[in-house]
Design a protein around this motif. Sequence first.
Motif, short mmCIF file in Angstrom:
data_model
loop_
_atom_site.label_atom_id
_atom_site.label_comp_id
_atom_site.label_asym_id
_atom_site.label_seq_id
_atom_site.Cartn_x
_atom_site.Cartn_y
_atom_site.Cartn_z
N ASN A 97 0.85 -1.19 0.00
CA ASN A 97 0.00 0.00 0.00
C ASN A 97 0.88 1.24 0.00
OD1 ASN A 97 -2.92 -0.81 0.32
ND2 ASN A 97 -2.03 -2.00 1.98
N PRO A 98 0.35 2.37 -0.40
CA PRO A 98 1.15 3.60 -0.30
C PRO A 98 1.48 3.91 1.15
CG PRO A 98 -1.12 4.10 -0.90
CD PRO A 98 -0.97 2.63 -1.00
N ASP A 99 2.70 4.37 1.38
CA ASP A 99 3.13 4.82 2.70
C ASP A 99 2.87 6.32 2.77
OD1 ASP A 99 4.61 5.77 4.93
OD2 ASP A 99 5.88 3.99 4.88
N PHE A 100 1.74 6.71 3.32
CA PHE A 100 1.29 8.10 3.29
C PHE A 100 2.28 9.05 3.96
CE2 PHE A 100 -2.55 5.40 3.35
CZ PHE A 100 -3.11 5.76 2.13
N ALA A 105 6.43 13.27 3.56
CA ALA A 105 7.75 13.74 4.02
C ALA A 105 8.73 13.94 2.87
CB ALA A 105 8.33 12.75 5.02
N SER A 106 8.52 13.22 1.77
CA SER A 106 9.44 13.32 0.63
C SER A 106 8.91 14.23 -0.46
CB SER A 106 9.68 11.92 0.05
OG SER A 106 8.46 11.38 -0.47
N ASN A 107 7.96 15.07 -0.11
CA ASN A 107 7.37 16.02 -1.07
C ASN A 107 6.73 15.28 -2.25
OD1 ASN A 107 6.62 18.56 -2.02
ND2 ASN A 107 8.51 18.79 -3.21
N TYR A 108 5.93 14.27 -1.89
CA TYR A 108 5.12 13.52 -2.84
C TYR A 108 5.94 12.65 -3.80
CZ TYR A 108 1.30 16.33 -1.05
OH TYR A 108 0.38 16.93 -0.23
N GLN A 109 7.01 12.07 -3.28
CA GLN A 109 7.67 10.97 -3.98
C GLN A 109 6.99 9.68 -3.52
OE1 GLN A 109 10.23 11.57 -6.34
NE2 GLN A 109 9.43 13.64 -5.94
N GLU A 154 1.93 7.14 -10.61
CA GLU A 154 2.06 8.48 -11.18
C GLU A 154 0.73 9.21 -11.21
OE1 GLU A 154 5.39 5.95 -12.34
OE2 GLU A 154 3.22 5.69 -12.62
N ARG A 155 -0.33 8.51 -11.61
CA ARG A 155 -1.65 9.15 -11.65
C ARG A 155 -2.13 9.47 -10.23
NH1 ARG A 155 -5.21 5.75 -16.10
NH2 ARG A 155 -3.83 6.09 -17.90
N TYR A 156 -1.84 8.56 -9.32
CA TYR A 156 -2.26 8.76 -7.93
C TYR A 156 -1.62 10.02 -7.36
CZ TYR A 156 -2.66 8.02 -2.89
OH TYR A 156 -2.90 8.19 -1.55
N LYS A 161 -1.70 15.56 -4.98
CA LYS A 161 -1.01 16.86 -4.91
C LYS A 161 -1.96 18.02 -5.20
CE LYS A 161 2.50 15.60 -7.58
NZ LYS A 161 3.80 15.64 -8.32
N ASP A 162 -3.10 17.72 -5.78
CA ASP A 162 -4.08 18.76 -6.10
C ASP A 162 -4.92 19.04 -4.86
OD1 ASP A 162 -6.10 20.36 -7.03
OD2 ASP A 162 -6.65 19.06 -8.73
N LEU A 163 -4.74 20.22 -4.27
CA LEU A 163 -5.41 20.56 -3.02
C LEU A 163 -6.93 20.61 -3.16
CD1 LEU A 163 -3.07 23.36 -1.60
CD2 LEU A 163 -2.91 20.88 -1.31
N ASN A 164 -7.41 20.76 -4.39
CA ASN A 164 -8.85 20.84 -4.62
C ASN A 164 -9.47 19.49 -4.96
OD1 ASN A 164 -8.97 23.71 -4.32
ND2 ASN A 164 -8.05 23.90 -6.36
N ASP A 165 -8.63 18.47 -5.03
CA ASP A 165 -9.12 17.13 -5.37
C ASP A 165 -9.55 16.41 -4.09
OD1 ASP A 165 -9.22 14.29 -6.12
OD2 ASP A 165 -8.22 14.90 -7.96
N LEU A 166 -10.66 15.73 -4.14
CA LEU A 166 -11.14 14.98 -2.98
C LEU A 166 -10.12 13.94 -2.53
CD1 LEU A 166 -13.66 14.78 -1.18
CD2 LEU A 166 -14.50 13.00 -2.70
#
Length: 367
Positions: A97-100, A105-109, A154-156, A161-166
Motif C-alpha cells: 500500500n502507499p506509505d502516506f 515527508a518526501s514532497n510527494y515521492q 504516477e496518476r495517484y 497533490k491537487d489541493l482541490n481534489d477529494l
Amino acid sequence: MNFKTKLAKNYINFRGWKTNRKIVVIESDDWGSIRLASEDVLNKIKNIDSETLNSSRKYYDGLERTQDLEFLFEVLSKFKDIKGNHPVITALTLTSNPDFKKILASNYQYHTESIIETYKNHEENNLFNLWKNSGIKNNLLFPQFHGKEHLHPERYLSRVKDLNDLEHEAFKNSSIFGKSSKTRDKDFLASFEYQNEHDKKNIEKRTEEGLNQFEALFGFKSKSFCPSQSIYGEHLFGTLKNNGVLAIQAGQQFRPENLRLKKVDHYWGDTLNGLLFWRRNCTFETYKGDNQDHVGQCLKEIEIAFRWGKPAVINSHRINFTSRLTPVLRDKTLSDINLLLKMILKKWPDVEFMNSSQLAEIMANIK
C-alpha cells in the motif's frame, strides 16, 4: 433473471473448456488494500461529497479486520463437499500500500509499505498469522495475486497533490477514496493501465516486484492472477508466466488504447503466450442492494454454468466480508452465504469446492 441476462450468462458459458466435475470457486478482490481508514474518515468525505457516497456502496470499503476473518472462517468451516473440502474464498491480494507519511515527508515521492505493516498500522497485529495458520492452512481464505498495489503511482500522486481534489482529503487521512474522473488519465485505481512504453516497463517491473513479494509473504507462488478492474495489456504475459502464473481470471479484458478501453473477450480455456483464461460467471455481491435475492440469483447462475460443463466461478468483492466502516454488510453477507452454501450442497451433492490455484492446475492438466 431477465431474458437479456440469461442470454448473456449462457453465452459466456457455452464455449471453450469443459469438465464433468461440478466445481465451485469463489473469487474476491482487493484483500490487503487500504481504502477508507475508518468511519470517521467516511464522515469527513461524506461532508464534502455526500452525493457520491450515497449513490454507491462501493466506496464503503476498508481494510479487513481480524474479527472479519474469524467470523468468515466460522461459517465456511461448517460445510464440506463430497471430498471433505470446506468452501474457500480465493482472496485476490495486494502486497503493498502507499506509505502516506513517507510520501508526504518526501514532497510527494512515491513510497510503499508491505501489507504486514499496513495491518500493524491499523492495529491488526494478529490478522496475518490468523490468515496463514488458519485461512491458508485449512484452505478457507487462499490468496492469489491482484497486484503490487491497487493504484497507478504516477496518476495517484498527481491527484493527491491537487489541493482541490477529494483524493487530497483522503490522503491527509491515510486513506484512498478512488472516485472516478471524467478523463481516464486521472483515474488511478487501474494499476496495470498504460499510455506509453514507459508505462509498460514500469508496470512489468512493479508486477515482478509484487509477485516476488507475494511469494515472500505467503511462502508460495501465485498460480493465477486477476488485474485490478480487468484493465491490462498482453505485454504483461511474459512477466506473469516467468514468475509462475498459469492462468488469468479476467477473461473479459479491457485493453488500454489511446486513453480508451477496448473490450477483448477470452473464453474458457483460451491460451495466449502459455497463459490460460477463465471467466467469472456467477455473482454474489450483497453490497449492491438489500432488496435483491442474492442467493437465488447466484444459484440460477451456477445452474447455467454446470449445464454447459463449466465451473461456477463466483465473483464476491471483499467489501461484502469486512466491517471496518460498518458491520451491516458483513453480517448480511455471512447470513446469505451460509444459506447459499447450504443450498449448493443440497442441490448438487457432488459439488467440489476449490480455490483458483487448484482450478488453474486442473485446467493446465497439472492436477
